[in-house]
Design an enzyme around this catalytic site. Structure first.
Site, PDB file in Angstrom:
ATOM      1  N   TYR A  57       0.860  -1.184   0.000  1.00 12.57           N
ATOM      2  CA  TYR A  57       0.000   0.000   0.000  1.00 12.57           C
ATOM      3  C   TYR A  57       0.900   1.239   0.000  1.00 12.57           C
ATOM      4  CZ  TYR A  57      -3.780  -3.208   1.395  1.00 12.57           C
ATOM      5  OH  TYR A  57      -4.697  -4.248   1.463  1.00 12.57           O
ATOM      6  N   HIS A 131      -0.690 -12.367   1.073  1.00 14.33           N
ATOM      7  CA  HIS A 131      -1.616 -11.431   0.428  1.00 14.33           C
ATOM      8  C   HIS A 131      -2.430 -12.049  -0.721  1.00 14.33           C
ATOM      9  CE1 HIS A 131      -2.002  -6.802  -0.228  1.00 14.33           C
ATOM     10  NE2 HIS A 131      -3.143  -7.404  -0.456  1.00 14.33           N
ATOM     11  N   SER A 213     -12.645  -4.331   1.223  1.00 15.25           N
ATOM     12  CA  SER A 213     -13.577  -3.469   0.477  1.00 15.25           C
ATOM     13  C   SER A 213     -15.012  -3.756   0.931  1.00 15.25           C
ATOM     14  CB  SER A 213     -13.440  -3.630  -1.042  1.00 15.25           C
ATOM     15  OG  SER A 213     -12.211  -3.130  -1.500  1.00 15.25           O
ATOM     16  N   PRO A 214     -15.279  -3.702   2.240  1.00 13.64           N
ATOM     17  CA  PRO A 214     -16.598  -4.110   2.742  1.00 13.64           C
ATOM     18  C   PRO A 214     -17.722  -3.166   2.325  1.00 13.64           C
ATOM     19  CG  PRO A 214     -15.329  -3.073   4.499  1.00 13.64           C
ATOM     20  CD  PRO A 214     -14.392  -3.252   3.321  1.00 13.64           C
ATOM     21  N   LEU A 215     -17.352  -1.980   1.833  1.00 13.73           N
ATOM     22  CA  LEU A 215     -18.377  -1.031   1.396  1.00 13.73           C
ATOM     23  C   LEU A 215     -18.517  -1.005  -0.126  1.00 13.73           C
ATOM     24  CD1 LEU A 215     -17.389   1.868   3.838  1.00 13.73           C
ATOM     25  CD2 LEU A 215     -19.431   0.417   3.968  1.00 13.73           C
ATOM     26  N   GLY A 216     -17.632  -1.711  -0.811  1.00 17.39           N
ATOM     27  CA  GLY A 216     -17.696  -1.722  -2.274  1.00 17.39           C
ATOM     28  C   GLY A 216     -16.477  -1.113  -2.936  1.00 17.39           C
ATOM     29  N   GLY A 221     -17.636   2.418  -5.522  1.00 13.98           N
ATOM     30  CA  GLY A 221     -18.609   1.484  -4.938  1.00 13.98           C
ATOM     31  C   GLY A 221     -19.042   1.907  -3.548  1.00 13.98           C
TER      32      GLY A 221
END
Ligand SMILES: NC(=O)c1ccc[n+]([C@@H]2O[C@H](COP(=O)([O-])OP(=O)(O)OC[C@H]3O[C@@H](n4cnc5c(N)ncnc54)[C@H](OP(=O)(O)O)[C@@H]3O)[C@@H](O)[C@H]2O)c1
Length: 294
Positions: A57, A131, A213-216, A221
């Site tokens: 990252y 990863h 990416s739990p929200l999209g 997203g």
């Protein structure tokens, strides 16, 4: 502020973690330094005790460790008790001027982990994920490498990421039942098709399931989740909260082993997301949201 907790192996962490990736990459430029540190402090102040980062990252291939350095600085400059905070990082994806690749061999993972430990300013990491699978080696070989690094005391808990049921089973076989602490896979109302089986499989084996990416995701997203799903928007309006809070509260309601890690590059986002830990959805609302992934 204390938050509800969940388990990742021997670790006790807040039910939601902070996904630190958007501080360093995602939508263009990394977050300005002071805002990045303020975002980490906002997460910790809201009771979040799990910070999720990775060596890759970073805004460019030659700045790997950028996000881990933010995490280290955020913890060192926080006025709370940083010894209670768990840090998860990841290795096994390579970046170079030519592009990226995978390397799950022991020599590579050892050198990646040593760099991560240096960037985090620690001798041992709480949770280390492989990863992404490296298709040039047997899956068991990568897990064996993690087991070796754990035996050497460099890793407290072992995780795998972007893994299917078969790979989870290989990891359990190598590490022994109870040896695999977490599986981190993409899972949200927008993307769930390749993770529903894995979510259930983790429950059966006492493994934490950590939706990424739990929200999209940062590509639009997450911000559009209320526009895309009218049922989420309606439930959010009924509770007077953001659609993002509803998504996270629903994911938390799926099972005790689910620990979403919403990303943020602004303090306001993670403060709002953290409030999902105290948002109670009714049975009817949960059933309606379950319908999205049915
Ligand atoms: N294992 C893997 O392969 C993998 C891959 C990707 C990501 N991850 C991990 O998963 C974490 C989360 O995924 P992600 O960051 O890609 O996507 P995400 O959590 O689905 O979405 C993050 C975006 O949502 C916005 N947001 C967060 N909370 C919000 C709220 N309450 N209201 C409105 N907007 C909100 C943030 O906005 P602002 O930026 O404006 O704050 C951020 O841009 C990452 O940070 C990373 O740690 C892992």
């Amino acid at each position: 502020m204390s938050a509800p907790t969940r388990r990742i192996g021997s670790l006790t962490v807040s039910a939601l973690g902070l996904g630190a990736m958007p501080l360093s990459m995602g939508r263009g430029e990394p977050a300005p330094h002071d805002r990045a540190i303020a975002t980490i402090h906002a997460a910790l102040d809201a009771g979040i005790t799990l910070l999720d980062t990775a060596d890759i990252y970073a805004p460019s291939w030659d700045t790997m460790g950028h996000n881990e350095a933010f995490v280290a600085e955020g913890l060192a400059s926080w006025d709370g008790d940083a010894s209670q905070i768990a840090v998860a990082t990841k290795g096994g994806i390579t970046r170079s001027a030519e592009g990226g690749g995978r390397d799950g061999t022991l020599p590579y993972l050892r050198s990646a982990l040593e760099k991560s430990l240096a960037a985090l300013g620690t001798d041992s990491v709480d949770l280390y994920y492989w990863h992404r699978p490296d298709r040039s080696i047997r899956y068991a070989e990568g897990v064996e490498a993690l087991a070796t690094l754990q035996q050497e005391g460099l890793i407290r808990e072992v995780g795998i990421s972007n893994a299917n049921v078969e790979e989870i089973d290989v990891a359990i076989e190598v590490l022994g039942e109870g040896g695999l602490a977490a599986v981190q896979n993409e899972f949200s109302p927008t993307f769930f098709h390749t993770s529903r089986r894995e979510l259930r499989h983790c429950a059966e084996h006492g493994i934490a399931f950590v939706p990424w990416s739990p929200l999209g995701g940062t590509g639009g997203g997450a911000s559009a989740v209320g526009e895309r799903f009218p049922q989420i928007r309606r439930i959010a309006e009924a509770h007077g909260v953001s659609p993002q809070q509803v998504v996270l509260a629903w994911e938390l309601s799926l099972d005790e082993h689910v620990i979403p890690i919403p990303g943020a590059s602004r303090p306001e986002s993670i403060t709002d997301s953290a409030a999902a830990m105290s948002l109670q959805l009714s049975e009817g609302e949960r059933a309606e949201l379950d319908g999205i992934i049915a």
